[in-house]
Design a protein around this motif. Structure first.
Motif, short mmCIF file in Angstrom:
data_model
loop_
_atom_site.label_atom_id
_atom_site.label_comp_id
_atom_site.label_asym_id
_atom_site.label_seq_id
_atom_site.Cartn_x
_atom_site.Cartn_y
_atom_site.Cartn_z
N LEU A 140 1.58 -10.46 -3.62
CA LEU A 140 1.63 -9.48 -4.69
C LEU A 140 1.70 -10.17 -6.06
O LEU A 140 2.13 -11.32 -6.17
N GLY A 141 1.30 -9.42 -7.06
CA GLY A 141 1.26 -9.96 -8.42
C GLY A 141 -0.11 -9.78 -9.04
O GLY A 141 -0.25 -9.77 -10.26
N GLY A 142 -1.13 -9.61 -8.20
CA GLY A 142 -2.47 -9.31 -8.69
C GLY A 142 -2.61 -7.83 -8.97
O GLY A 142 -1.63 -7.08 -8.94
N ALA B 64 -3.21 -3.84 -1.40
CA ALA B 64 -3.26 -5.29 -1.50
C ALA B 64 -4.16 -5.84 -0.41
O ALA B 64 -4.07 -5.42 0.75
N PRO B 65 -5.04 -6.80 -0.73
CA PRO B 65 -5.82 -7.45 0.33
C PRO B 65 -4.89 -8.12 1.34
O PRO B 65 -3.85 -8.69 0.97
N ALA C 172 0.85 -1.19 0.00
CA ALA C 172 0.00 0.00 0.00
C ALA C 172 0.88 1.23 0.00
O ALA C 172 1.99 1.22 0.55
N LEU C 173 0.38 2.30 -0.63
CA LEU C 173 1.09 3.57 -0.66
C LEU C 173 0.05 4.68 -0.65
O LEU C 173 -0.89 4.68 -1.46
N ARG C 174 0.21 5.63 0.28
CA ARG C 174 -0.74 6.74 0.40
C ARG C 174 0.02 8.05 0.52
O ARG C 174 1.12 8.11 1.05
N PHE C 175 -0.63 9.10 0.03
CA PHE C 175 -0.14 10.46 0.24
C PHE C 175 -1.27 11.28 0.85
O PHE C 175 -2.38 11.33 0.29
#
Length: 280
Positions: A42-44, A36-37, A24-27
């Protein structure tokens, strides 16, 4: 377990054990990447991951005399490299930065990768270094595969010199002159397309936020854009080379892999900078 970082208005969650990717990445509290759930590798269509030691697809897994494992059976390709399937170790960490390392011994590749992630007032930055630790020269490449959010009204802008056409497996077959892209879904929806001669700069504009991407070093020059109609995502992927370029010598001038001698390295940086958008 996710590793969290905060700085400069940014918040990031990394998964060192999952290829050093970002979950996850937020600003300023707003999602930049599709989160990501929890518990999902990762990869989806979420998060972001690294593509090392090649980006995108290798037809039949062919790399000169070598054969890499086919991991996309439906089109018979080896896709997105080896690093995303292997863990990184945390070598150093502070609240706003982390250093990750990875050793890969998977013939014919033997290499070391360093990833440095930093969040500060200048933006969110990713630095990578990959070093050939084998005993023979090998072709290397890299790329970063983010799944950015794509709310209604998303705009994408960047400059390039060539746009590829592709076969039914999204492997490049030709290239035509291009100015890049500048527009909304009418310009990018449905693409799984490679652009060469990229100047290393791209801008994504959302209704209330503008994201500026800058790639330097090995990651400047080539860009893959993927915007599936069925999912609200936008992938803008800095890459060091053309997909499957090892098997397409006639197109090598558009972005070759780099032959690294034993002990030689390649490096690159991606910086994301966000600002409030006043788009009506």
């Amino acid at each position: 377990m996710a590793l969290s970082l905060d700085g400069g208005g940014w918040s990031a969650w990394l998964a060192p054990e999952d290829g050093g990717g970002i979950t996850a990445l937020r600003f300023s509290g707003q999602d930049i990447l599709v989160p990501a759930p929890v518990g999902t590798p990762l990869g989806g269509p979420f998060g972001a991951f690294w593509m090392i030691p090649w980006a995108n697809r290798l037809d039949g897994g062919r790399l000169g005399p070598h054969r890499l494992p086919i991991n996309r059976a439906q089109d018979g390709t080896a896709i997105h490299g080896l690093s995303r399937d292997r863990p990184f170790l945390v070598e150093g960490q502070a609240p706003d930065r982390v250093l990750l390392t990875q050793q890969v011994d998977a013939a014919p590749y033997h290499y070391e990768t360093l990833l440095a992630v930093m969040l500060d007032a200048a933006g969110f930055s990713l630095d990578f270094t990959v070093t050939n630790r084998g005993e023979a020269p090998m072709p290397f490449g890299a790329g970063w595969h983010p799944w950015f959010v794509r709310p209604p009204g998303t705009l994408l802008s960047f400059r390039a010199t060539h746009r590829c056409t592709h076969d039914e497996r999204c492997l490049p077959v030709a290239a035509t002159p291009s100015h890049g892209l500048d527009g909304g879904e009418d310009a990018f929806l449905g693409l799984d397309t490679h652009f060469a001669g990229w100047d290393g700069v791209a801008t994504i504009t959302w209704p209330h936020l503008t994201l500026h991407m800058r790639a330097t070093g090995a990651l400047a020059g080539n860009l893959q854009v993927y915007a599936p109609p069925a999912l609200p995502v936008l992938c803008v992927e800095p890459s060091s080379h053309l997909p499957d370029v090892a098997n397409r010598p006639a197109m090598a001038s558009l972005g070759p892999m780099r032959q690294l001698a034993p002990g030689e390295s390649m490096t690159g940086r991606i910086t994301l900078r966000a600002e409030s958008s006043h788009q009506p």
